[in-house]
Design an enzyme around this catalytic site. Structure first.
Site, PDB file in Angstrom:
ATOM      1  N   CYS A 184      63.588  66.356  38.734  1.00 35.72           N
ATOM      2  CA  CYS A 184      63.281  67.344  38.008  1.00 35.72           C
ATOM      3  C   CYS A 184      62.547  68.754  38.767  1.00 35.72           C
ATOM      4  O   CYS A 184      63.675  69.482  39.313  1.00 35.72           O
ATOM      5  CB  CYS A 184      61.845  67.021  37.102  1.00 35.72           C
ATOM      6  N   GLU A 209      63.274  61.218  34.381  1.00 35.55           N
ATOM      7  CA  GLU A 209      62.338  60.979  35.491  1.00 35.55           C
ATOM      8  C   GLU A 209      61.300  60.079  34.613  1.00 35.55           C
ATOM      9  O   GLU A 209      60.935  60.035  33.405  1.00 35.55           O
ATOM     10  CB  GLU A 209      61.622  62.272  35.597  1.00 35.55           C
ATOM     11  N   LYS A 222      60.594  61.775  45.145  1.00 39.03           N
ATOM     12  CA  LYS A 222      60.616  63.403  44.713  1.00 39.03           C
ATOM     13  C   LYS A 222      59.869  64.059  45.676  1.00 39.03           C
ATOM     14  O   LYS A 222      58.698  63.786  46.196  1.00 39.03           O
ATOM     15  CB  LYS A 222      59.965  63.383  43.215  1.00 39.03           C
TER      16      LYS A 222
HETATM   17  C1  ACM Z   1      58.444  68.173  36.445  1.00 38.18           C
HETATM   18  O1  ACM Z   1      59.171  68.190  37.695  1.00 38.18           O
HETATM   19  N1  ACM Z   1      58.648  67.002  35.766  1.00 38.18           N
HETATM   20  C2  ACM Z   1      58.521  69.354  35.551  1.00 38.18           C
END
Ligand code: ACM
Length: 272
Positions: free
Chosen positions: A142, A38, A109
């Site tokens: 993530c 990420e 995301k």
């Molecule tokens: C995250 O979502 N980077 C912990």
């Protein structure tokens, strides 16, 4: 199909230096698909939106062009996390897929973690799959791993390999949840985490490494150390993720009882 990940620590707030390192590490890699962490170019901690925007990029744009060249030169597709700036004033925490023929897919995301809520717009791309070299690919970023609905949605749309760029800060959690997501959906899962630590004002984060790939039966096919830079490639058969039977009589997707799950689409009601 040869799939893998590149685990490393990006140069803090220095996308150009990081990109040069990535190009050095991945030029000529012998693989079909490599997943990076990420926010793979910039690092993760930002004081505010202005500082975040300084490391942002449009997609397509100059950075995705560099990845396109890397993909074309090495015959390998890449998935990398970035700060995506759209034409309006939005910053997204995005995952970009780039194939050797220049095809681009962008996942934004959906589930923002902690201070990300101060910096990014929640993703609006939804969960989608696409085909690459005969395999159905999906992407998450993530913290999405903690929402089983996200992986399930990808599995229901046929995903065989889930690419999961990450900057994990909770030791050990995602290695367990993503293994569970592999088992319950019978998919491959590439968890590409980063290493190192960062400080921004009063906030510090240590990233927990231990990237891993799990298979449709939940086996851990490869796993990395907590701190080392590692480029790992393994050979898998994406077709194995077509077999959703966990016993002769149990298909993990067809045995679902959606009529009993109507509550899943309702908002959470706190008990007073
Ligand atoms: C995250 O979502 N980077 C912990």
């Amino acid at each position: 199909m040869k799939i893998g990940y590149y685990q490393y620590a990006p140069e803090f707030h220095d996308p150009e230096t990081t990109l040069k390192r990535i190009e050095r590490a991945l030029t000529g890699v012998e693989a079909d698909l490599i997943v990076l962490p990420e926010l793979a170019l910039s690092g993760y901690l930002f004081a505010d939106r202005q500082e975040t925007a300084a490391c942002a990029e449009p997609v397509p744009g100059p950075v995705s062009d560099r990845f396109s060249r890397l993909a074309a030169d090495s015959g390998c597709a890449f998935v990398y996390g970035c700060i995506e700036q759209d034409g309006a004033d939005n910053l997204y925490n995005s995952s970009v897929f780039i194939s050797p023929d220049g095809t681009i897919h962008v996942y934004r995301k959906a589930h923002l973690f902690n201070r990300e809520k101060l910096l990014f717009t929640p993703g609006d791309s939804g969960f989608f799959t696409f085909s690459f070299r005969g395999a159905a690919i999906g992407m998450l970023v993530c913290f999405d791993h903690l929402f089983p609905e996200a992986a399930r949605t990808l599995a229901l749309s046929g995903a065989q390999i889930i690419c999961h760029p990450s900057n994990l800060v909770l030791p050990g959690t995602a290695q367990i949840t993503t293994r569970s997501r592999s088992i319950e959906n019978r998919v491959y899962w590439i968890l590409a985490n980063r290493t190192g630590s960062e400080t921004s004002g009063p906030v510090s984060c240590t990233y927990t490494g231990k990237s891993q790939i799990t298979g449709p039966d939940g086996s851990v096919l490869t796993s990395s150390s907590e701190e080392d830079e590692e480029l790992v490639v393994i050979e898998v058969d994406p077709a194995a993720a077509h077999d959703k039977f966990i016993s002769k009589r149990n298909h993990v997707l067809k045995d679902r009882r959606p009529e009993l799950y109507t509550g899943i689409s309702l908002p959470y009601r706190e008990v007073q």
